[in-house]
Design a protein around this motif. Structure first.
Motif, PDB file in Angstrom:
ATOM      1  N   VAL A 218      -8.009  11.415   8.715  1.00 55.74           N
ATOM      2  CA  VAL A 218      -7.366  12.129   7.624  1.00 55.74           C
ATOM      3  C   VAL A 218      -6.425  11.201   6.875  1.00 55.74           C
ATOM      4  O   VAL A 218      -5.827  10.300   7.453  1.00 55.74           O
ATOM      5  N   LYS A 219      -6.305  11.434   5.595  1.00 54.68           N
ATOM      6  CA  LYS A 219      -5.364  10.690   4.768  1.00 54.68           C
ATOM      7  C   LYS A 219      -4.071  11.490   4.719  1.00 54.68           C
ATOM      8  O   LYS A 219      -4.082  12.692   4.494  1.00 54.68           O
ATOM      9  N   THR A 220      -2.976  10.813   4.947  1.00 58.81           N
ATOM     10  CA  THR A 220      -1.682  11.481   4.884  1.00 58.81           C
ATOM     11  C   THR A 220      -1.010  11.153   3.558  1.00 58.81           C
ATOM     12  O   THR A 220      -1.429  10.252   2.837  1.00 58.81           O
ATOM     13  N   ASN A 221       0.034  11.863   3.269  1.00 56.39           N
ATOM     14  CA  ASN A 221       0.819  11.587   2.074  1.00 56.39           C
ATOM     15  C   ASN A 221       2.048  10.746   2.398  1.00 56.39           C
ATOM     16  O   ASN A 221       2.971  10.660   1.600  1.00 56.39           O
ATOM     17  N   ALA A 222       2.049  10.145   3.564  1.00 54.21           N
ATOM     18  CA  ALA A 222       3.199   9.331   3.979  1.00 54.21           C
ATOM     19  C   ALA A 222       3.357   8.139   3.038  1.00 54.21           C
ATOM     20  O   ALA A 222       2.386   7.526   2.617  1.00 54.21           O
ATOM     21  N   ASN A 223       4.589   7.856   2.709  1.00 56.56           N
ATOM     22  CA  ASN A 223       4.868   6.678   1.895  1.00 56.56           C
ATOM     23  C   ASN A 223       4.656   5.435   2.743  1.00 56.56           C
ATOM     24  O   ASN A 223       5.094   5.370   3.882  1.00 56.56           O
ATOM     25  N   THR A 224       4.003   4.471   2.163  1.00 57.27           N
ATOM     26  CA  THR A 224       3.706   3.244   2.880  1.00 57.27           C
ATOM     27  C   THR A 224       4.262   2.064   2.117  1.00 57.27           C
ATOM     28  O   THR A 224       4.085   1.959   0.906  1.00 57.27           O
ATOM     29  N   GLU A 225       4.939   1.204   2.828  1.00 54.99           N
ATOM     30  CA  GLU A 225       5.392  -0.043   2.223  1.00 54.99           C
ATOM     31  C   GLU A 225       4.426  -1.123   2.676  1.00 54.99           C
ATOM     32  O   GLU A 225       4.243  -1.351   3.873  1.00 54.99           O
ATOM     33  N   TRP A 226       3.775  -1.765   1.725  1.00 54.77           N
ATOM     34  CA  TRP A 226       2.761  -2.761   2.045  1.00 54.77           C
ATOM     35  C   TRP A 226       3.408  -4.063   2.482  1.00 54.77           C
ATOM     36  O   TRP A 226       4.333  -4.557   1.851  1.00 54.77           O
ATOM     37  N   ILE A 227       2.909  -4.595   3.563  1.00 51.26           N
ATOM     38  CA  ILE A 227       3.363  -5.886   4.060  1.00 51.26           C
ATOM     39  C   ILE A 227       2.264  -6.888   3.757  1.00 51.26           C
ATOM     40  O   ILE A 227       1.133  -6.737   4.230  1.00 51.26           O
ATOM     41  N   PRO A 228       2.547  -7.911   2.966  1.00 51.73           N
ATOM     42  CA  PRO A 228       1.484  -8.868   2.645  1.00 51.73           C
ATOM     43  C   PRO A 228       1.053  -9.655   3.880  1.00 51.73           C
ATOM     44  O   PRO A 228       1.878 -10.098   4.664  1.00 51.73           O
ATOM     45  N   ILE A 229      -0.246  -9.770   4.045  1.00 47.63           N
ATOM     46  CA  ILE A 229      -0.821 -10.557   5.136  1.00 47.63           C
ATOM     47  C   ILE A 229      -1.692 -11.608   4.478  1.00 47.63           C
ATOM     48  O   ILE A 229      -2.579 -11.288   3.702  1.00 47.63           O
ATOM     49  N   PHE A 230      -1.438 -12.848   4.794  1.00 45.05           N
ATOM     50  CA  PHE A 230      -2.162 -13.950   4.169  1.00 45.05           C
ATOM     51  C   PHE A 230      -3.114 -14.598   5.160  1.00 45.05           C
ATOM     52  O   PHE A 230      -2.839 -14.656   6.347  1.00 45.05           O
ATOM     53  N   ASN A 231      -4.253 -15.072   4.641  1.00 44.02           N
ATOM     54  CA  ASN A 231      -5.195 -15.795   5.488  1.00 44.02           C
ATOM     55  C   ASN A 231      -4.927 -17.287   5.356  1.00 44.02           C
ATOM     56  O   ASN A 231      -3.977 -17.706   4.713  1.00 44.02           O
TER      57      ASN A 231
END
Length: 90
Positions: free
Chosen positions: A35-48
């Motif tokens: 299920v998709k929630t409506n929670a706010n998400t702060e994106w953390i950049p992940i680099f390769n």
């Protein structure tokens, strides 16, 4: 999750930059609802190693859709079943 969640070869060949696609596929294999929630998400950049973010690869370059299609095709072929059928109504 089934033992398939540890299938490194399939993960690396079909969706190595899309862990969300992989975990969703593993849930679908065991008929577990996602299920998709409506929670706010702060994106953390992940680099390769090439210093490129996963967002740049998956979203801006359209690789998320390709990886989803690849994982879907792999399991259609290997299991003779569309693990995402309930999500796409096909």
């Amino acid at each position: 999750f089934s033992g398939e969640v540890l299938n490194k070869d399939v993960f690396m060949n079909y969706c190595k930059y899309a862990d969300d696609v992989w975990l969703n596929a593993m849930s679908q294999l065991n008929h577990v609802a996602v299920v998709k929630t409506n929670a706010n998400t702060e994106w953390i950049p992940i680099f390769n190693l090439k210093n490129t973010s996963l967002t740049a690869i998956n979203v801006y370059d359209g690789q998320n859709d390709r990886q989803l299609k690849d994982v879907r095709y792999y399991y259609k072929k290997s299991l003779n079943r569309d693990i995402f059928a309930n999500l796409f109504n096909t």
